[in-house]
Design an enzyme around this catalytic site. Structure first.
Site, mmCIF file in Angstrom:
data_model
loop_
_atom_site.group_PDB
_atom_site.id
_atom_site.type_symbol
_atom_site.label_atom_id
_atom_site.label_comp_id
_atom_site.label_asym_id
_atom_site.label_seq_id
_atom_site.Cartn_x
_atom_site.Cartn_y
_atom_site.Cartn_z
ATOM 1 N N TYR A 438 28.660 43.428 31.477
ATOM 2 C CA TYR A 438 29.432 42.234 31.030
ATOM 3 C C TYR A 438 30.636 42.314 30.474
ATOM 4 C CZ TYR A 438 27.377 42.993 26.285
ATOM 5 O OH TYR A 438 26.950 43.222 24.947
ATOM 6 N N GLU A 439 31.475 41.219 30.352
ATOM 7 C CA GLU A 439 32.878 41.394 29.895
ATOM 8 C C GLU A 439 33.843 41.997 31.230
ATOM 9 O OE1 GLU A 439 33.995 39.346 27.938
ATOM 10 O OE2 GLU A 439 32.148 39.134 26.923
ATOM 11 N N GLY A 440 33.554 41.994 32.197
ATOM 12 C CA GLY A 440 33.978 42.744 33.470
ATOM 13 C C GLY A 440 33.195 44.056 33.507
#
Length: 589
Positions: A438-440
């Protein structure tokens, strides 16, 4: 499980290595001294070990539950959240003007490490709220700030980040959520968002969703994205809560880990929202929040790596199995603690050297984040902002990888006891896995480093940073007490400089193929230089703590850092073999 907050090491990094006097020269933290820092870290460590850790397993076993349209958090979470709010942890970095603590990032990231180590699922209920509060403080008009921000700082209201849709993740330009103006300054938001961390729960009175959407008639792609504040409950002019907004929780995602965190599908059906910032500039605003989160995700990985290491170390000291090679701790016993087995000792020291080096990297970045936000020297602030920008994808990816790698190594130390749920190791593996995604994803972070951070002003600053490290290593060259650390770091830095030049000279496909390895090379080398700096800074200090630091640094240089040489070779010599294998070749065989 056990957890002992690594306060001695944290204090060393801030007080002795970075220098707390440098922090005191910044706006708003002039009176932030070592006693204050130690007291805060001590209380955070107690909260983490006595409140968060005991409910971590229950959160995993029970999970968050959606029934009759309402989400219920696991047993103990509401009580822990009330204690968190009562003790002021919800607003640790919020502006004091709105009731926050206003702590420097150096302290905040260290607190984050402790909370993530002991209960990542619980921590996620507060984490995005803090980032959302920073974003709203930058973009909301003053009257709305006065209404919303105090509630967020005290933890009465929470926040989310709503980006991903069923058909688009990283490529947010494909989003279909729409915003229709009502003519009174508000918008009706309609669409479905998935993977929304803390999308719904029973911990706070209201949830403020930050939603990206496209206003009717806006340009296609990312250029036409706007950002909206969409509360779960309407907020009246006097700040009280009104009727429920038209937002429904479609489901809670069934996940591999962090099961105590309510990761939701949210359906917006003409939900009333407010524009945040300018039209069609929503993605730029949202990235202010995402960049904070990316650093914090790296800290999550660091925290899980440390608690995994601590429990593996405790187990290895107690577990009796086979005879250790000479000299044995007790020749009269039929078996020895497995920590005396060289391979177990090597695994533990490998974890320790990476964790302590990773913590130094976080402290280094956090200090520069404080300079960026608080310095009255515009040049210093700009230099610090480039440092933070450069290190953000490196910290996010390397430390989240470290969390998973350390959890797996610790699980291996425990053997069969690490595979069953009783000792908690398998939960750490599952919980930490999301940090790489997550978050890229970490692959996205690698592309960000190569294609954004090595170009333009930040790219120029990257060269300046590498040059500065080279000067430091050159100055220490020949010093007999530092040779074990300086020479390997200098060799790795030379390899990084060469790989950087190769990346910049390569075509798009070759650079993309090498980006992930380059990112890891960058992290390993950076930590090596920081280890060298640390050892030089304590060259005149004696005692067990400092001796252990030197021994840990030496292990890193001799048994961890050699990976940098292999990565350099892979980057520079691996492009042809990658390009030679066609997509069609996967169908063969």
């Amino acid at each position: 499980m056990i957890y002992n907050a690594p306060i001695r090491d944290m204090m060393f990094l801030v007080e002795e290595w970075l220098g707390i006097d440098k922090l005191n020269g910044l706006r708003g933290v002039e009176d932030f001294d070592r006693d204050t820092l130690e007291a805060i870290l001590d209380e955070a460590g107690k909260f983490a070990s006595s409140v968060l850790l005991p409910i971590n397993r229950d959160g995993d076993e029970h999970g968050a539950v959606l029934a009759d349209g309402k989400v219920t958090t696991p047993p103990g979470f509401k009580e822990a959240y009330r204690k968190l709010v009562d003790n002021g942890w919800a607003g640790i970095d919020a502006d004091p003007e709105y009731g926050g603590q206003g702590l420097p990032k150096v302290a905040v990231f260290l607190i984050d490490e402790m909370f993530a180590a002991t209960n990542l699922a619980f921590k996620l209920y507060t984490e995005l709220s803090r980032s959302a509060g920073h974003l709203l403080a930058s973009f909301l008009p003053q009257d709305m700030r006065a209404t919303f921000l105090p509630k967020m700082a005290e933890g009465t209201w929470s926040g989310t980040m709503c980006l991903t849709e069923p058909h688009c993740g990283t490529d947010l330009g494909l989003l279909t959520t729409k915003a229709v103006p009502n003519g009174d300054g508000t918008f009706d938001i309609s669409g479905t968002k998935i993977f929304i961390t803390s999308g719904d729960h029973d911990l706070t009175e209201n949830i403020l969703h930050l939603v990206i959407a496209r206003i009717e008639g806006a340009p296609s792609g990312s250029a036409g994205i706007s950002l909206f504040l969409v509360p779960k409950f309407a907020v009246n002019d006097d700040g009280s809560i009104g009727e429920r907004n038209k937002i429904e929780t479609g489901s809670i995602e069934h996940k591999m880990g962090i099961k105590g965190s309510s990761t939701c599908v949210l359906n917006f059906d003409n939900a009333r929202g407010y524009l945040v910032g300018e039209e069609n500039r929503g993605l730029a605003a949202m990235f202010r929040m995402m960049n904070i989160e990316r650093l914090t995700v790296g800290v999550q990985g660091l925290g899980i790596a440390d608690i995994a290491y601590q429990n593996a170390l405790a187990y290895a000291r107690e577990r009796l199995q086979s005879r250790a090679p000479a000299p044995r701790p007790n020749e009269g016993k039929p078996a020895d603690p497995i920590i005396y087995q060289p391979e177990i000792k090597r695994k533990l020291l490998d974890m320790r050297s990476r964790i302590e080096g990773g913590r130094a990297l976080v402290a280094f970045a956090a200090f520069h984040a404080d300079v960026m936000e608080r310095s009255d020297d515009s040049d210093a602030s700009e230099r610090a902002s480039h440092t933070v920008a450069l290190l953000t994808p490196v910290i996010k990816s390397f430390l989240s990888d470290l969390g998973v790698e350390s959890a797996l190594s610790a699980q291996q130390v425990l053997g069969g006891h690490g595979y069953v749920s009783e000792h908690g190791m398998e939960q750490l593996v599952r919980d930490c896995r999301i940090t790489q995604i997550y978050e890229g994803t970490n692959e996205v972070q690698a592309a960000d480093l190569v294609f954004r951070k090595l170009t333009g002003e930040t790219g120029q600053f990257a060269d300046t940073l590498l040059d500065g490290w080279q000067r430091f290593l050159d100055e220490e060259e020949g010093a007999s007490d530092a040779a074990l650390y300086v020479e390997p770091a200098a060799k790795a830095l030379a390899g990084l400089v060469e790989a950087t030049a190769w990346i910049r000279a390569s075509d798009d496909a070759a650079a993309r193929g090498a980006a992930f390895d380059y990112q890891r090379l960058f992290a390993l080398t950076t930590i090596a230089v920081l280890w060298a700096e640390i050892v030089v800074s304590i060259r005149d200090k004696t005692g067990d703590f400092y001796d252990a630091k030197r021994k840990t640094a030496r292990f890193y240089m001799e048994q961890v850092l050699p990976e940098a040489g292999a990565l350099r070779e892979t980057i520079i010599r691996g492009a042809d073999s990658l390009s030679a294998f066609r997509v069609e070749d996967f169908e063969i065989g």
